[in-house]
Design a protein around this motif. Structure first.
Motif, PDB file in Angstrom:
ATOM      1  N   THR A  26       0.838  -1.192   0.000  1.00 39.93           N
ATOM      2  CA  THR A  26       0.000   0.000   0.000  1.00 39.93           C
ATOM      3  C   THR A  26       0.878   1.248   0.000  1.00 39.93           C
ATOM      4  N   LYS A  27       0.233   2.403  -0.112  1.00 42.95           N
ATOM      5  CA  LYS A  27       0.977   3.661  -0.049  1.00 42.95           C
ATOM      6  C   LYS A  27       1.686   3.812   1.302  1.00 42.95           C
ATOM      7  N   ALA A  28       1.013   3.337   2.365  1.00 44.33           N
ATOM      8  CA  ALA A  28       1.625   3.410   3.696  1.00 44.33           C
ATOM      9  C   ALA A  28       2.870   2.538   3.771  1.00 44.33           C
ATOM     10  N   ASP A  29       2.811   1.362   3.153  1.00 44.25           N
ATOM     11  CA  ASP A  29       3.983   0.480   3.133  1.00 44.25           C
ATOM     12  C   ASP A  29       5.124   1.110   2.350  1.00 44.25           C
ATOM     13  N   GLU A  30       4.775   1.740   1.242  1.00 40.46           N
ATOM     14  CA  GLU A  30       5.788   2.397   0.425  1.00 40.46           C
ATOM     15  C   GLU A  30       6.476   3.511   1.221  1.00 40.46           C
ATOM     16  N   ALA A  31       5.682   4.258   1.988  1.00 40.88           N
ATOM     17  CA  ALA A  31       6.237   5.332   2.806  1.00 40.88           C
ATOM     18  C   ALA A  31       7.131   4.773   3.916  1.00 40.88           C
ATOM     19  N   ASP A  32       6.692   3.654   4.537  1.00 41.99           N
ATOM     20  CA  ASP A  32       7.495   3.040   5.598  1.00 41.99           C
ATOM     21  C   ASP A  32       8.833   2.552   5.067  1.00 41.99           C
ATOM     22  N   MET A  33       8.823   1.927   3.897  1.00 41.04           N
ATOM     23  CA  MET A  33      10.069   1.425   3.328  1.00 41.04           C
ATOM     24  C   MET A  33      10.999   2.582   2.970  1.00 41.04           C
ATOM     25  N   ALA A  34      10.411   3.671   2.467  1.00 44.05           N
ATOM     26  CA  ALA A  34      11.224   4.832   2.134  1.00 44.05           C
ATOM     27  C   ALA A  34      11.822   5.455   3.396  1.00 44.05           C
ATOM     28  N   LYS A  35      11.035   5.490   4.474  1.00 41.65           N
ATOM     29  CA  LYS A  35      11.515   6.059   5.743  1.00 41.65           C
ATOM     30  C   LYS A  35      12.710   5.280   6.282  1.00 41.65           C
ATOM     31  N   GLN A  36      12.685   3.945   6.075  1.00 40.95           N
ATOM     32  CA  GLN A  36      13.783   3.095   6.560  1.00 40.95           C
ATOM     33  C   GLN A  36      14.878   2.911   5.513  1.00 40.95           C
ATOM     34  N   ASN A  37      14.724   3.580   4.365  1.00 42.18           N
ATOM     35  CA  ASN A  37      15.712   3.482   3.282  1.00 42.18           C
ATOM     36  C   ASN A  37      15.900   2.045   2.803  1.00 42.18           C
ATOM     37  N   ARG A  45       2.015 -10.671   0.659  1.00 44.94           N
ATOM     38  CA  ARG A  45       0.913 -11.627   0.536  1.00 44.94           C
ATOM     39  C   ARG A  45       0.078 -11.728   1.821  1.00 44.94           C
ATOM     40  N   PHE A  46       0.555 -11.160   2.924  1.00 41.77           N
ATOM     41  CA  PHE A  46      -0.135 -11.311   4.204  1.00 41.77           C
ATOM     42  C   PHE A  46      -1.023 -10.115   4.506  1.00 41.77           C
ATOM     43  N   ASN A  47      -2.245 -10.393   4.994  1.00 36.27           N
ATOM     44  CA  ASN A  47      -3.106  -9.375   5.563  1.00 36.27           C
ATOM     45  C   ASN A  47      -3.284  -9.677   7.049  1.00 36.27           C
ATOM     46  N   PHE A  48      -4.221  -8.989   7.722  1.00 33.80           N
ATOM     47  CA  PHE A  48      -4.347  -9.189   9.167  1.00 33.80           C
ATOM     48  C   PHE A  48      -4.720 -10.630   9.514  1.00 33.80           C
ATOM     49  N   LEU A  49      -5.694 -11.197   8.806  1.00 33.61           N
ATOM     50  CA  LEU A  49      -6.145 -12.552   9.132  1.00 33.61           C
ATOM     51  C   LEU A  49      -5.036 -13.568   8.926  1.00 33.61           C
ATOM     52  N   THR A  50      -4.358 -13.500   7.795  1.00 32.74           N
ATOM     53  CA  THR A  50      -3.313 -14.490   7.528  1.00 32.74           C
ATOM     54  C   THR A  50      -2.110 -14.297   8.446  1.00 32.74           C
ATOM     55  N   LEU A  51      -1.805 -13.038   8.803  1.00 35.37           N
ATOM     56  CA  LEU A  51      -0.689 -12.815   9.721  1.00 35.37           C
ATOM     57  C   LEU A  51      -1.046 -13.268  11.134  1.00 35.37           C
ATOM     58  N   LEU A  52      -2.285 -13.015  11.559  1.00 33.09           N
ATOM     59  CA  LEU A  52      -2.723 -13.512  12.863  1.00 33.09           C
ATOM     60  C   LEU A  52      -2.671 -15.035  12.890  1.00 33.09           C
ATOM     61  N   SER A  53      -3.090 -15.661  11.804  1.00 24.67           N
ATOM     62  CA  SER A  53      -3.033 -17.124  11.707  1.00 24.67           C
ATOM     63  C   SER A  53      -1.599 -17.607  11.832  1.00 24.67           C
ATOM     64  N   PHE A  54      -0.701 -16.934  11.106  1.00 28.35           N
ATOM     65  CA  PHE A  54       0.722 -17.286  11.172  1.00 28.35           C
ATOM     66  C   PHE A  54       1.255 -17.158  12.591  1.00 28.35           C
ATOM     67  N   ALA A  55       0.959 -16.023  13.245  1.00 27.00           N
ATOM     68  CA  ALA A  55       1.491 -15.773  14.584  1.00 27.00           C
ATOM     69  C   ALA A  55       0.909 -16.735  15.610  1.00 27.00           C
ATOM     70  N   GLU A 269       6.405  -8.403   4.148  1.00 25.68           N
ATOM     71  CA  GLU A 269       5.497  -9.236   3.353  1.00 25.68           C
ATOM     72  C   GLU A 269       4.047  -9.032   3.768  1.00 25.68           C
ATOM     73  N   VAL A 270       3.777  -7.942   4.511  1.00 29.02           N
ATOM     74  CA  VAL A 270       2.453  -7.677   5.067  1.00 29.02           C
ATOM     75  C   VAL A 270       1.919  -6.362   4.517  1.00 29.02           C
ATOM     76  N   ARG A 271       0.678  -6.361   4.087  1.00 31.82           N
ATOM     77  CA  ARG A 271       0.037  -5.129   3.633  1.00 31.82           C
ATOM     78  C   ARG A 271      -0.322  -4.253   4.828  1.00 31.82           C
ATOM     79  N   ASN A 272      -0.013  -2.971   4.718  1.00 28.57           N
ATOM     80  CA  ASN A 272      -0.284  -2.012   5.786  1.00 28.57           C
ATOM     81  C   ASN A 272       0.398  -2.466   7.083  1.00 28.57           C
TER      82      ASN A 272
END
Length: 525
Positions: A26-37, A45-55, A269-272
């Protein structure tokens, strides 16, 4: 924060792909990656449900209550298991909340060592970041080894239950460990594209398996009295102080909560990610805590003679409890098989987290052969070399079990020491920032006014957990019963420091600045 390491070495990474528009960030992810260079190299590929399942599946809390309760049973019995679980649940929630705040601030796969570099005083930032990364890599590889080892030895326990003539050999367990490890590699590589969906299915098994174990225990097993569960302290370990015994027994309640930083290492690998990762960490502690607490109480009430169960030829007291409840080898085998399947599935996540932690640290030149380990396969967008490396190291550790279970257990005990020390370093630095009222660039998920209090609770919990994880589980202490984890952690750290002095300090300057040249399908033309 974007300029936190402008003096570091700049790498130019060229990403050429005709599938860049399907990365999923997402745009937020793009901004986060830019902030961390940092450049985007994985598919999100992960959203909240799939990441919660993973965790949730990776934490495997209620399952670990059953197969890791031995130290608690020797050091207090159900009193330690139940009250210790509450203590560790609160501590894990405080620690996970502290880490979640940092994950929102800097959602990168590096996790702890990246946050330490951001938070530490400039003079000490590089070294503290490196030693944190070293401990985190050791901890996650040890956690992977522990997961597949539990799978192998539980299968051996079933063989003992069903075939009393079977001779329990350590090398048998190592071979089964290899088989479980191979399953982990296949899921993380060949099935990498559907890995998030596999984890969702595993979450369903995680919850339904809980009821499949809980109901037979509650309905069929003989029940102890409330006083024997909540008020009777059984110090089989032989310590002079019941308080000391209780603290040593906490290792059995800490193991079910090891690995709540796993979502952090999949952040790229997580959206937002700056919002989803923190909520997944907190949610999995709450979900698994409820399930684990319920199993702790049910198991404690259905435990027969604890000394008899601990001496079970299967080497797992819960298998003996299952057999006592069902009075059926087939029934207890099915219940144990559920645990084996879920622990193996949890190891899928152990390998994923270990490989991402290794890959991220190698990307920042923190490990030997960093150039090799930091490679991402362009076809699959997966760190295949890091996955293979973690699996090979885990297999080598598994070989040690053939010669000595004591040595092997000492190595896998690096799980708590390595990971908890990496958590502790980051949280202490956050406390110092807060106390000095220095500027902190928080992300969208923050603890706000409660931050300092939560951080202090986490530090107290981690210090207690780390210190008493080094104690022997029982007395008298011999070469066979000694807890060698302190020696193994110290030795591993010393090896790392030698590498750092000889070569690492020349290569590692903290998280590097990356510059991406992105060629889309249109620009390739």
């Amino acid at each position: 924060m974007a300029s936190h390491n402008l003096e570091s070495k700049v790498d130019v990474i060229e990403i050429v792909t005709d599938d860049f528009d399907k990365v999923g960030y997402t745009k937020a992810d793009e901004a986060d990656m830019a902030k961390q260079n940092k450049t985007q190299q994985f598919h999100r590929r992960f959203n909240f449900l799939t990441l919660l399942s993973f965790a949730a599946a990776t934490l495997a809390t209620w399952e670990a209550v059953l197969f890791s309760n031995t130290t608690a049973m020797y050091n207090g019995g159900p009193v330690t298991l139940i009250y210790g679980f509450i203590f560790c649940w609160i501590g894990a929630l405080a620690t996970a909340s502290s880490l979640a705040e940092m994950a929102s601030m800097a959602p990168t796969s590096g996790g702890q060592y990246h946050w330490v570099f951001i938070l530490a005083p400039r003079k000490y930032a590089v070294f503290l970041s490196w030693i944190t990364g070293w401990n985190a890599v050791l901890g996650w590889i040890a956690n992977l080894t522990a997961g597949v080892w539990f799978s192998g030895t539980m299968i051996q326990g079933l063989l003992v239950l069903n075939y009393p003539s079977y001779i329990y050999e350590r090398w048998h367990g190592t071979l089964i460990l290899f088989a479980a490890l191979l399953c982990c590699v296949i899921v993380n590589t060949l099935l990498g594209r559907v890995f998030p969906h596999i984890e969702t299915f595993v979450l369903v098994l995680h919850v339904t398996g809980f009821f499949a174990i809980l109901i037979p225990l509650v309905v069929l097993a003989p029940k102890g009295s409330p006083s024997s569960v909540f008020a009777r302290f059984t110090n089989i370990a032989g310590w002079d102080s019941n308080g000391l015994a209780w603290l040593i027994g906490l290792i059995s309640s800490n193991l079910p909560f090891v690995g709540y930083d796993s979502p952090c290492h999949l952040a790229e690998e997580v959206r937002n990610a700056s919002i989803v990762v923190p909520w997944a960490m907190i949610s999995t502690i709450m979900l698994n805590g409820v399930l684990g607490f319920a199993i702790s109480i049910a198991f404690s009430f259905t435990l027969g003679n604890s000394q008899t169960d601990l001496m079970s030829p299967t080497e797992y007291d819960f298998i003996q409890v299952f057999y006592g409840a069902t009075n059926s080898r087939a029934g207890s085998s099915v219940m144990t098989a559920i645990l084996i399947a879920l622990v193996t599935c949890a190891s899928f996540g152990f390998l994923a987290s270990a490989s991402r932690q290794t890959w991220a640290f190698a990307r920042d030149k923190g490990l030997p052969f960093s150039g090799f380990l930091s490679h991402v396969d362009k076809r699959t967008a997966l760190p295949l070399r890091s996955i293979g490396f973690c699996a090979i190291v885990s297999a080598i550790i598994g070989l040690i079990n053939i010669g000595s279970t004591v040595a092997f257990n000492a190595i896998v005990s690096l799980t708590i020491a390595g990971l908890f020390i990496s958590y502790l370093t980051a949280i202490v630095l956050m406390i110092l920032k807060r106390v000095k009222r220095e500027t902190i660039d928080f992300g969208p998920w923050s603890l706000g006014w409660a931050g300092l209090s939560v951080n202090l609770v986490a530090v107290c919990f981690l210090l207690i957990s780390v210190v008493f994880s080094f104690f022997p589980p029982a007395t008298p202490v011999s070469l066979m019963t000694m807890n060698w984890s302190c020696l193994m952690w110290g030795g591993s750290t010393l090896i790392g420091l030698v590498y750092y002095v000889v070569r690492g300090r020349k290569n590692y300057n903290g998280p590097i600045v990356e510059k991406a040249i992105v060629l889309t399908e249109k620009s390739i033309g």
